[in-house]
Design an enzyme around this catalytic site. Structure first.
Site, PDB file in Angstrom:
ATOM      1  N   ARG A  29      46.081  46.855  20.762  1.00 25.13           N
ATOM      2  CA  ARG A  29      45.066  48.083  21.197  1.00 25.13           C
ATOM      3  C   ARG A  29      46.252  48.723  22.328  1.00 25.13           C
ATOM      4  O   ARG A  29      45.983  49.544  23.384  1.00 25.13           O
ATOM      5  CB  ARG A  29      44.506  47.138  22.482  1.00 25.13           C
ATOM      6  CG  ARG A  29      43.266  46.284  21.695  1.00 25.13           C
ATOM      7  CD  ARG A  29      42.304  45.515  22.175  1.00 25.13           C
ATOM      8  NE  ARG A  29      42.929  45.145  23.697  1.00 25.13           N
ATOM      9  CZ  ARG A  29      43.154  44.645  24.440  1.00 25.13           C
ATOM     10  NH1 ARG A  29      41.352  44.042  25.054  1.00 25.13           N
ATOM     11  NH2 ARG A  29      43.907  43.458  25.230  1.00 25.13           N
ATOM     12  N   GLU A  30      47.433  49.118  21.649  1.00 24.77           N
ATOM     13  CA  GLU A  30      48.843  50.222  22.415  1.00 24.77           C
ATOM     14  C   GLU A  30      47.792  51.297  22.790  1.00 24.77           C
ATOM     15  O   GLU A  30      48.131  51.507  23.364  1.00 24.77           O
ATOM     16  CB  GLU A  30      49.242  50.851  21.132  1.00 24.77           C
ATOM     17  CG  GLU A  30      51.065  49.105  20.533  1.00 24.77           C
ATOM     18  CD  GLU A  30      50.026  48.172  19.980  1.00 24.77           C
ATOM     19  OE1 GLU A  30      51.138  47.542  19.332  1.00 24.77           O
ATOM     20  OE2 GLU A  30      48.644  48.652  19.480  1.00 24.77           O
ATOM     21  N   LYS A  32      44.602  52.166  23.577  1.00 27.94           N
ATOM     22  CA  LYS A  32      43.550  51.708  24.156  1.00 27.94           C
ATOM     23  C   LYS A  32      44.300  51.967  25.414  1.00 27.94           C
ATOM     24  O   LYS A  32      43.794  52.528  26.404  1.00 27.94           O
ATOM     25  CB  LYS A  32      43.266  50.400  24.166  1.00 27.94           C
ATOM     26  CG  LYS A  32      42.141  50.085  25.226  1.00 27.94           C
ATOM     27  CD  LYS A  32      41.595  48.860  25.238  1.00 27.94           C
ATOM     28  CE  LYS A  32      40.964  47.786  26.499  1.00 27.94           C
ATOM     29  NZ  LYS A  32      40.026  48.611  26.905  1.00 27.94           N
ATOM     30  N   LYS A 120      25.603  54.999  17.699  1.00 30.60           N
ATOM     31  CA  LYS A 120      25.618  55.119  16.183  1.00 30.60           C
ATOM     32  C   LYS A 120      26.341  55.163  14.825  1.00 30.60           C
ATOM     33  O   LYS A 120      25.695  56.795  14.776  1.00 30.60           O
ATOM     34  CB  LYS A 120      25.469  53.573  16.128  1.00 30.60           C
ATOM     35  CG  LYS A 120      24.927  52.529  17.476  1.00 30.60           C
ATOM     36  CD  LYS A 120      26.271  51.765  17.660  1.00 30.60           C
ATOM     37  CE  LYS A 120      26.034  51.156  18.882  1.00 30.60           C
ATOM     38  NZ  LYS A 120      25.416  50.084  18.158  1.00 30.60           N
ATOM     39  N   ILE A 449      22.079  46.895  34.366  1.00 25.62           N
ATOM     40  CA  ILE A 449      21.291  46.238  32.674  1.00 25.62           C
ATOM     41  C   ILE A 449      22.153  45.057  32.960  1.00 25.62           C
ATOM     42  O   ILE A 449      21.807  44.396  32.070  1.00 25.62           O
ATOM     43  CB  ILE A 449      22.206  47.111  32.022  1.00 25.62           C
ATOM     44  CG1 ILE A 449      21.662  48.436  32.166  1.00 25.62           C
ATOM     45  CG2 ILE A 449      22.131  46.888  30.509  1.00 25.62           C
ATOM     46  CD1 ILE A 449      20.087  48.635  32.225  1.00 25.62           C
ATOM     47  N   SER A 451      25.912  44.103  33.174  1.00 33.95           N
ATOM     48  CA  SER A 451      27.804  43.562  33.828  1.00 33.95           C
ATOM     49  C   SER A 451      28.194  44.420  34.892  1.00 33.95           C
ATOM     50  O   SER A 451      27.623  45.846  34.918  1.00 33.95           O
ATOM     51  CB  SER A 451      28.569  44.010  32.499  1.00 33.95           C
ATOM     52  OG  SER A 451      28.068  45.718  32.251  1.00 33.95           O
ATOM     53  N   GLU A 502      28.283  39.547  35.442  1.00 38.87           N
ATOM     54  CA  GLU A 502      28.808  38.878  34.049  1.00 38.87           C
ATOM     55  C   GLU A 502      30.350  38.320  34.816  1.00 38.87           C
ATOM     56  O   GLU A 502      30.676  38.453  33.510  1.00 38.87           O
ATOM     57  CB  GLU A 502      28.257  39.933  32.900  1.00 38.87           C
ATOM     58  CG  GLU A 502      27.042  39.477  33.087  1.00 38.87           C
ATOM     59  CD  GLU A 502      26.576  40.720  31.942  1.00 38.87           C
ATOM     60  OE1 GLU A 502      26.575  40.665  31.415  1.00 38.87           O
ATOM     61  OE2 GLU A 502      25.283  41.076  31.285  1.00 38.87           O
ATOM     62  N   ARG A 533      37.267  52.224  24.265  1.00 41.68           N
ATOM     63  CA  ARG A 533      36.682  51.029  24.089  1.00 41.68           C
ATOM     64  C   ARG A 533      36.610  49.966  22.413  1.00 41.68           C
ATOM     65  O   ARG A 533      36.434  50.230  21.872  1.00 41.68           O
ATOM     66  CB  ARG A 533      35.433  50.844  24.003  1.00 41.68           C
ATOM     67  CG  ARG A 533      34.272  49.606  23.984  1.00 41.68           C
ATOM     68  CD  ARG A 533      34.179  49.081  25.367  1.00 41.68           C
ATOM     69  NE  ARG A 533      32.884  47.949  25.755  1.00 41.68           N
ATOM     70  CZ  ARG A 533      32.859  46.391  25.492  1.00 41.68           C
ATOM     71  NH1 ARG A 533      34.316  45.942  26.105  1.00 41.68           N
ATOM     72  NH2 ARG A 533      32.126  45.868  25.520  1.00 41.68           N
ATOM     73  N   HIS A 710      29.368  55.874  30.372  1.00 43.25           N
ATOM     74  CA  HIS A 710      29.990  55.873  29.358  1.00 43.25           C
ATOM     75  C   HIS A 710      31.568  57.254  29.893  1.00 43.25           C
ATOM     76  O   HIS A 710      32.091  57.502  29.656  1.00 43.25           O
ATOM     77  CB  HIS A 710      29.674  55.922  28.223  1.00 43.25           C
ATOM     78  CG  HIS A 710      29.318  54.620  27.651  1.00 43.25           C
ATOM     79  ND1 HIS A 710      30.427  53.498  28.128  1.00 43.25           N
ATOM     80  CD2 HIS A 710      28.313  53.940  26.738  1.00 43.25           C
ATOM     81  CE1 HIS A 710      29.569  52.597  27.178  1.00 43.25           C
ATOM     82  NE2 HIS A 710      28.441  52.568  26.537  1.00 43.25           N
TER      83      HIS A 710
END
Length: 772
Positions: A29-30, A32, A120, A449, A451, A502, A533, A710
């Site tokens: 995940r470099e 990210k 999506k 929602i 988390s 969470e 993400r 987001h």
């Protein structure tokens, strides 16, 4: 064979093996980390670009080492390939052009600008940025990125095939097909620039063509590719499809001057030849003429993690060859963006399971081996092939096909054609009355929602447990402390229905997979969902059951800290399956029903523990909707039935919530209503409240989001109030809930608390106005 002329100067035949795309986040995940460092101001754009260049070099080198002949370029993106295409075509709305970084302003927003809508990518869990094209949009080509990557690869010694979202798919996703003529001018300029650069082939991705297309849309496909195909000089045109059959689009494409067509032969049907010698393709009239065309046969799946059954792949290649195609190339069914990098990075998986898996590197090795076998040549032995299991795959090509699913080579389970009956819940009116008396919530109840921000301390604690430097008891004490922090913050902010945040969960699906039989989880199996993400989809390889309670301890502890109701938080059966790599030896419906039974047991245990509100999220409900309308009703019927089965054990006083986000849920609102949840929270703020135009008949509690989580920007109380007023004008106020678009996991506490404070302030103003 078509009579269209070949492109001027086009000489090179298509390579015999290729992939449609490749992962881009980095094996560890470099990307990210580089993105988040840049966004936080800890590094420069030059440093971010250097990480991108390093990842691209690694990809080209590795693909070449594995023996792949057709290397793609322009598949790398700092955020999203559709956003990249909007920039390529100059479709940057005016309000973003003066931002410090317009690209990321469109993707994430800034303090003064909301981002573009996100949804999506077809039926995947990848999210794309929806282009905004209006009457004022002036298209103008900016080919710096695809040209730059061609030159970058060439400097390393590699010739590549640039990949660009095709004009029809781009405009269909933008709801702007009427702008086709203007956009085609940009594509012609791009083709000319690539030809001048000496590029032999270009790949135009057209996955929208596997859906139901109208006569007008098919005419647009024909017009687009007759025009581009007649343009010259240009590279060879490879039009790639993914995610199903091209159907009625295939004869249209085959009748244009494009030289190569990509077929998904995993999710789509395999071409055949009827008794009259005519080519037959699923969804198309007999007689599709593929003579003179190169067919890139997508026989290796880019959507799952199972090894390719060699016999099936070889049969598919033979069937394509029998259609009279001029050349048959071995490829993937779609981009490998949707799978992790390498099984070699997963030493913790059981050996018998690892032997059945193929991630991106292993799938490339399969493509290379199949291409060699198809050509009657030995599989090439390049550097690093033994590490991927390619040699093992090559041996399988000459004998039995490897098992293609997580069934593990065992006998498949008995299909659940008739699941055991369960009692339905009471009618909504009965439940609503019981819940109102029990919960006594105010008008316009506020909640989140599920988390709350996942802090660095929490992630470090999980890593310490894995490393053995922190005891399980010590970790659980830290989780309890975080839960108390979340509860106190919500009380201070004035929310009405609380969550425990969470903190014990790494991911909303992986957490449950770790506690259910039939799943395996990976150490490095990261897949990009959007931007920075990433998720690690579990591997569902056997029958699913629940050994014991999963969430009850944490829900009970959270409720013990406050007199306000605290929601129990579960992930629904469709989403657990959709966001996992799933065995393919059972119908998907039967696997989902197995998971539904496990979730139902958890619902009953939460209720027995005194939890009065239980949220069972189904954000993937729309995602799994088949792309063809003919299959949609059957899917929605069993998906809704699975959800109702999962929640059927709850009593009348227990309020069941569900949540959906970022998936064009307005298209399946009747099915969402059919879930029979007492309250549905749904993304709305990011998409400009478009859902409100369809919800007037919704018969239960509904919370269209008023805060886009987001984006790092904090919405003002005025913005929230404006969205809330639009909501209460579309719905009876007594059924309206107030909530963010999605969970707060990716936000900081500073961002989340400031935003929630504005949500509560706006709600209180409206309540006061309504006299509540």
């Amino acid at each position: 064979m078509s009579s269209f002329p070949q492109p001027a100067g086009h000489q090179a035949a298509f390579p015999r093996s290729t992939v449609l795309g490749y992962p881009r986040i980095g094996p560890r995940r470099e990307l990210k980390r580089a993105l988040e460092s840049y966004w936080a101001g800890r590094s420069t754009r030059a440093e971010l670009d250097a990480v991108g260049a390093g990842l691209r070099e690694r990809t080209w080198r590795r693909l070449a080492e594995l023996g792949l002949e057709g290397l793609p370029s322009n598949t790398f993106s700092l955020y999203d390939q559709v956003l990249d295409t909007a920039v390529l075509l100059g479709a940057v709305p005016a309000r973003y052009r003066d931002a410090a970084d317009p690209y990321f302003a469109m993707a994430r927003g800034t303090d003064g600008l909301a981002p573009l809508r996100m949804t999506k990518w077809f039926d995947t869990n990848y999210h794309y940025i929806v282009p905004e094209i209006g009457p004022e949009t002036v298209f103008a080509l900016d080919a710096a990125k695809p040209l730059g990557e061609v030159r970058e690869a060439r400097a390393l010694g590699y010739e590549t095939r640039p990949v660009v979202v095709g004009p029809v798919t781009f405009l269909l996703l933008s709801s702007a097909l009427d702008r086709l003529e203007e956009v085609l001018g940009c594509y012609e300029e791009l083709l000319a620039a690539l030809a001048a650069e000496g590029v032999a082939w270009v790949q135009l991705d057209e996955p929208a063509l596997v859906g139901d297309r109208t006569a007008e849309e098919l005419a647009a496909v024909r017009a687009a590719y007759e025009r581009l195909g007649s343009f010259g000089p240009r590279p060879g045109l490879f039009v790639a499809s993914s995610f199903g059959d091209l159907g009625e689009s295939l004869p249209v494409l085959a009748g244009t001057p494009v030289e190569a067509i990509g077929l998904d032969l995993v999710r789509g049907g395999v071409p055949g030849v009827d008794a009259g010698g005519r080519t037959v393709v699923a969804g198309a009239a007999p007689g599709v003429d593929l003579s003179g065309k190169t067919v890139v046969a997508g026989v290796v799946s880019g959507r799952d993690v199972w090894r390719t059954p060699a016999a099936r792949a070889s049969a598919a290649l033979a069937a394509v060859r029998a259609t009279g195609a001029a050349r048959v190339v071995v490829g993937t069914s779609c981009s490998l963006l949707h799978v992790p990098y390498s099984v070699a990075d997963e030493p913790d998986l059981a050996p018998e399971l690892r032997g059945r898996l193929a991630f991106a590197e292993e799938k490339v090795a399969e493509v290379v081996a199949l291409a060699a076998a198809h050509a009657g040549a030995p599989a090439p032995a390049g550097p690093g092939r033994a590490q991927t299991g390619a040699a093992q795959t090559g041996e399988a090509l000459g004998g039995e096909a490897p098992v293609g699913s997580g069934g593990g080579g065992e006998e498949p389970s008995v299909a659940l054609s008739e699941p055991a009956p369960v009692a339905e819940r009471s009618p909504y009116a009965v439940r609503a009355a019981a819940q109102a008396g029990h919960l006594r919530l105010p008008l316009l109840p506020t909640t989140t929602i599920g988390s709350f921000p996942q802090t660095g301390e929490l992630r470090a604690a999980r890593a310490a447990v894995a490393a053995g430097t922190l005891s399980q008891a010590g970790y659980e004490a830290r989780v309890e402390a975080e839960i108390e922090r979340v509860i106190r913050a919500q009380e201070r902010l004035g929310l009405d229905v609380l969550v425990h945040g969470e903190p014990e969960r790494n991911d909303m699906v992986q957490y449950f997979a770790e506690h259910l039989d039939g799943f395996a989880v990976t150490r490095n199996g990261w897949v990009q969902s959007y931007g920075s993400r990433c998720t690690r989809p579990p591997i569902l390889h056997g029958d699913v059951s629940r050994p014991g309670p999963i969430t009850v301890r944490w829900a009970r502890y959270a409720q013990s800290l406050t007199d306000l109701p605290v929601k129990g938080m579960l992930t629904g059966p469709v989403t657990i399956v959709a966001w996992s790599f799933v065995r393919d030896d059972l119908p998907l419906r039967d696997v989902v029903f197995q998971v539904a039974d496990a979730v139902r047991e958890e619902v009953r245990d939460l209720e027995a523990a005194g939890v009065s509100i239980i949220q069972v999220d189904e954000p993937a409900l729309r995602e799994l909707l088949p792309l063809r309308r003919a299959a949609q009703a059957d899917y929605l019927e069993w998906a809704v039935a699975a959800y109702r089965r999962a929640t059927s054990g709850a009593g009348d006083r227990t309020q069941i919530h569900t949540h959906l986000c970022y998936s064009d849920a307005d298209e399946i609102l009747a099915a969402i209503d059919g879930l029979d949840a007492d309250v549905t929270t749904i993304e709305s703020a990011r998409s400009g409240a478009r859902i409100l135009g369809a919800v007037s008949s919704f018969g239960r509690g509904l919370g269209p989001g008023v805060y886009d989580i987001h984006s790092p920007r904090v919405p003002s109380a005025g913005e929230v109030e404006s969205l809330l007023r639009r909501t209460v004008s579309a719905l009876p106020v007594e059924r309206v809930w107030v909530n963010p678009d999605c969970g707060l996991k990716t936000r900081t506490y500073e961002e989340a608390e400031a935003s929630l404070a504005n949500v509560v302030a706006a709600t209180r103003r409206l309540r006061a106005e309504l006299g509540a």
